[in-house]
Design a protein around this motif. Structure first.
Motif, short mmCIF file in Angstrom:
data_model
loop_
_atom_site.label_atom_id
_atom_site.label_comp_id
_atom_site.label_asym_id
_atom_site.label_seq_id
_atom_site.Cartn_x
_atom_site.Cartn_y
_atom_site.Cartn_z
N LEU A 84 79.00 93.10 62.26
CA LEU A 84 77.59 93.49 62.29
C LEU A 84 77.28 94.50 61.17
O LEU A 84 76.30 94.34 60.44
CB LEU A 84 77.22 94.09 63.64
CG LEU A 84 75.78 94.62 63.74
CD1 LEU A 84 74.78 93.49 63.54
CD2 LEU A 84 75.56 95.30 65.08
N SER A 85 78.12 95.51 61.02
CA SER A 85 77.91 96.51 59.96
C SER A 85 77.93 95.86 58.59
O SER A 85 77.12 96.20 57.72
CB SER A 85 78.98 97.60 60.04
OG SER A 85 78.86 98.32 61.24
N GLU A 86 78.84 94.92 58.39
CA GLU A 86 78.94 94.23 57.10
C GLU A 86 77.69 93.38 56.85
O GLU A 86 77.17 93.36 55.73
CB GLU A 86 80.20 93.35 57.08
CG GLU A 86 80.57 92.84 55.72
CD GLU A 86 80.90 93.94 54.74
OE1 GLU A 86 80.52 93.79 53.56
OE2 GLU A 86 81.53 94.95 55.11
N LYS A 87 77.20 92.72 57.87
CA LYS A 87 75.98 91.90 57.74
C LYS A 87 74.78 92.78 57.39
O LYS A 87 74.00 92.45 56.49
CB LYS A 87 75.72 91.14 59.04
CG LYS A 87 74.47 90.28 58.99
CD LYS A 87 74.23 89.59 60.33
CE LYS A 87 73.04 88.68 60.27
NZ LYS A 87 71.79 89.28 60.65
N ILE A 88 74.63 93.88 58.09
CA ILE A 88 73.51 94.80 57.82
C ILE A 88 73.61 95.34 56.41
O ILE A 88 72.61 95.39 55.68
CB ILE A 88 73.47 95.93 58.87
CG1 ILE A 88 73.07 95.34 60.23
CG2 ILE A 88 72.52 97.05 58.45
CD1 ILE A 88 73.25 96.27 61.40
N LYS A 89 74.80 95.71 56.00
CA LYS A 89 75.00 96.24 54.65
C LYS A 89 74.60 95.20 53.60
O LYS A 89 73.88 95.53 52.65
CB LYS A 89 76.47 96.64 54.48
CG LYS A 89 76.76 97.35 53.19
CD LYS A 89 78.20 97.85 53.15
CE LYS A 89 78.51 98.50 51.83
NZ LYS A 89 79.85 99.08 51.78
N LYS A 90 75.01 93.96 53.78
CA LYS A 90 74.66 92.90 52.83
C LYS A 90 73.15 92.68 52.77
O LYS A 90 72.58 92.48 51.69
CB LYS A 90 75.37 91.59 53.20
CG LYS A 90 76.83 91.58 52.84
CD LYS A 90 77.48 90.27 53.22
CE LYS A 90 78.97 90.32 52.92
NZ LYS A 90 79.66 89.12 53.36
N GLU A 91 72.50 92.70 53.92
CA GLU A 91 71.03 92.52 53.96
C GLU A 91 70.33 93.66 53.24
O GLU A 91 69.37 93.44 52.49
CB GLU A 91 70.55 92.44 55.41
CG GLU A 91 71.01 91.21 56.15
CD GLU A 91 70.22 89.98 55.77
OE1 GLU A 91 69.08 90.10 55.29
OE2 GLU A 91 70.75 88.87 55.98
#
Length: 158
Positions: free
Chosen positions: A4-11
């Motif tokens: 989740l943290s990685e997805k948010i960071k990419k967005e």
């Protein structure tokens, strides 16, 4: 970092690249994690003249965008936008090049060829994989292997 943290960071990176990045403001780092007071999305911006006004502006843009896209599944989280500060971490050879002339603290992974583990001095140059650091107290340059650096931070000399 979890998925989740990685997805948010990419967005956030994608939004920043499309809507904020220009020749004055660059993205330095993003951190999304749970802390004692709850979830925090911390965005660090940098640039030659980045200050409070730019942090406020970026915070408003990101906050409005986050409200629209709703990518953070938690009702309560804090958004913080700031600069990395005067004691920012130096994380790559390119950053060492960028900060030539600046005062820096370096901690080695282990004692190096000079028998040292800590340095404080001015970044003089970067050659191949080596940082050349001038230690004023000794009036001497030290050639430091970048791969053996554990941590480096800019510092303010008083």
């Amino acid at each position: 970092m979890d998925i989740l943290s990685e997805k948010i960071k990419k967005e956030v990176i994608s939004f920043f690249e499309k809507n904020i990045k220009d020749d004055r403001i660059e993205l330095y780092d993003i951190v999304f994690r749970r802390e004692r007071r709850g979830w925090v999305l911390r965005i660090f911006i940098d640039g030659d003249r980045v200050g409070l006004d730019e942090c406020v502006s970026v915070s408003k843009l990101v906050s409005n965008w986050l409200d629209e896209v709703d990518i953070i599944p938690y009702e309560n989280y804090n958004l913080e936008v700031s600069t990395p500060g005067a004691n920012r971490e130096v994380r790559s050879l390119d950053e060492f090049k960028k900060y030539i002339g600046k005062y820096c603290k370096i901690k080695m992974k282990e004692h190096d060829k000079y028998g040292r583990i800590n340095y404080k001095g001015y970044i003089k140059d970067v050659q191949d994989n080596y940082v050349i650091l001038f230690v004023e107290e000794e009036n001497k340059n030290f050639e430091i292997d970048y791969d053996k650096i554990k941590k480096a931070n800019l510092d303010v000399k008083f």
